[in-house]
Scaffold this motif. Sequence first.
Motif, PDB file in Angstrom:
ATOM      1  N   LEU A 120       0.855  -1.189   0.000  1.00 20.13           N
ATOM      2  CA  LEU A 120       0.000   0.000   0.000  1.00 20.13           C
ATOM      3  C   LEU A 120       0.889   1.236   0.000  1.00 20.13           C
ATOM      4  CD1 LEU A 120      -2.617  -1.134   2.654  1.00 20.13           C
ATOM      5  CD2 LEU A 120      -3.001  -0.885   0.204  1.00 20.13           C
ATOM      6  N   ASP A 121       0.492   2.235  -0.747  1.00 20.82           N
ATOM      7  CA  ASP A 121       1.331   3.430  -0.779  1.00 20.82           C
ATOM      8  C   ASP A 121       1.152   4.253   0.503  1.00 20.82           C
ATOM      9  OD1 ASP A 121      -0.997   4.919  -1.014  1.00 20.82           O
ATOM     10  OD2 ASP A 121      -0.877   5.041  -3.193  1.00 20.82           O
ATOM     11  N   ASN A 123      -0.017   7.112   0.989  1.00 22.55           N
ATOM     12  CA  ASN A 123      -1.262   7.859   1.125  1.00 22.55           C
ATOM     13  C   ASN A 123      -2.401   7.046   1.741  1.00 22.55           C
ATOM     14  OD1 ASN A 123      -0.115  10.094  -0.035  1.00 22.55           O
ATOM     15  ND2 ASN A 123      -0.627   9.427  -2.126  1.00 22.55           N
ATOM     16  N   ALA A 124      -2.258   5.729   1.718  1.00 19.45           N
ATOM     17  CA  ALA A 124      -3.339   4.898   2.252  1.00 19.45           C
ATOM     18  C   ALA A 124      -3.622   5.226   3.713  1.00 19.45           C
ATOM     19  CB  ALA A 124      -2.967   3.427   2.112  1.00 19.45           C
ATOM     20  N   ASP A 127      -5.715   8.427   3.826  1.00 14.54           N
ATOM     21  CA  ASP A 127      -6.980   8.520   3.089  1.00 14.54           C
ATOM     22  C   ASP A 127      -8.124   8.533   4.107  1.00 14.54           C
ATOM     23  OD1 ASP A 127      -9.358   7.899   1.719  1.00 14.54           O
ATOM     24  OD2 ASP A 127      -8.231   6.920   0.100  1.00 14.54           O
ATOM     25  N   ASP A 129     -11.265   8.058   3.892  1.00 15.59           N
ATOM     26  CA  ASP A 129     -12.191   6.920   3.764  1.00 15.59           C
ATOM     27  C   ASP A 129     -11.605   5.683   4.430  1.00 15.59           C
ATOM     28  OD1 ASP A 129     -14.122   8.291   2.488  1.00 15.59           O
ATOM     29  OD2 ASP A 129     -13.547   7.646   0.463  1.00 15.59           O
ATOM     30  N   VAL A 130     -10.334   5.449   4.157  1.00 15.63           N
ATOM     31  CA  VAL A 130      -9.674   4.266   4.711  1.00 15.63           C
ATOM     32  C   VAL A 130      -9.517   4.430   6.223  1.00 15.63           C
ATOM     33  CG1 VAL A 130      -7.576   2.869   4.659  1.00 15.63           C
ATOM     34  CG2 VAL A 130      -8.471   3.852   2.540  1.00 15.63           C
TER      35      VAL A 130
END
Lengths: 211, 166
Positions: A120-121, A123-124, A127, A129-130
Amino acid sequence: MRTATEPPTDPSKALPVADPVEPEDLVLVRRAQAGDLEAYDQLVRRHQERVYSTVYHMTSNHEDAADLTQDAFIKAYNALRGFKGDCAFFTWIYRIAVNRTLNFLKQRRNRTPNLSLNDLDFNAEHDPDVLALVSEQTPRRQVDLGELQEKLNGAMQKLSEVHRMVVVLHDIQGLPHEEIAAIMDCNPGTVRSRLFYARQQLQAYLSDYLK
Amino acid sequence: MVPNPDDEVQRLLRLLAVKRHETPPPGFFDSLPNRILVSIRAGTEMSDRGFWERLWIRILREPMVAGSYAALGLGAMVFGVSVFQMAIEHESHTGIGMEELATTTPGMLLAPPNHLPGGIIYRVSPADYARSDDSYSAPSPSAYRVVDPFRTSVNGVEVQPVSLDR
């Protein structure tokens, strides 16, 4: 107005959808048809990420996705003389990649899928939402993001190939129903019904994460 | 409280957003176009060459292909030599020449029952054999033919080699 069945509309999240006119693509295609490999190189660089991502999300295996993406672009080059420009190059290359992937998955059907997931990068973790999902489950974000990724890919692999494909193209790639219908050579109604069924399946498989 | 289906779909879509963050190893998208172009160039070069040249290049590049062709060639050679040798030996023992041997079709081997003379191995045409039902009835003499003059027994029954068609 966006309906509840559409993917999140943050444009930074969904991969960009190609402009159907794509004048630059057409110019590059004409040059590539005349044997200009540099032009084809530009076409590859322009579309490789979306093609690779689609294949990767279908196979959940980086090595397979890399090989299939390479094969799709080579096959497209060999068939480039037959490209008349009646659809976007983007749609055409997608169609080739999708068909190759579906054929590959049919051959792999009797084997247990060997997952080889990408990392996963950065930014995950940021995020919203995440974050909202993970923080509801547990404060140990990094650990559980990885677990979530595995569960998600496992659930995707339980779907049939065509149902998985519509989820990938619509909910992950952000393509409209009509574009997906053109790529999968079916009508938009079929895309909608497949999407509805696939989401129901996924909701059942991932119920622990959706409470 | 009954969950709203739209909320569940929204949650699922948020979950799927995780997949958008899966990225291949660094540098992958820099190297992929080069790999594609190298393959295309190699394919274009190959298609410009003749059949034998392409075959030779393929053999040089792919040891498995070379091995397969070598094994195939060796197998064909061994088979040819053994058939030739068998034919020569057969001719020296029976007087049946190579041409005749070549026209001999595979048939049924029968260890003849007692009422057939000489305990000879005969080949009987399938039609004759089919007529025999449970009890063996001797086929017409014209159907007799020596099959294996070197065998001395079949199914425990002693047989004598003969070198004549019957």
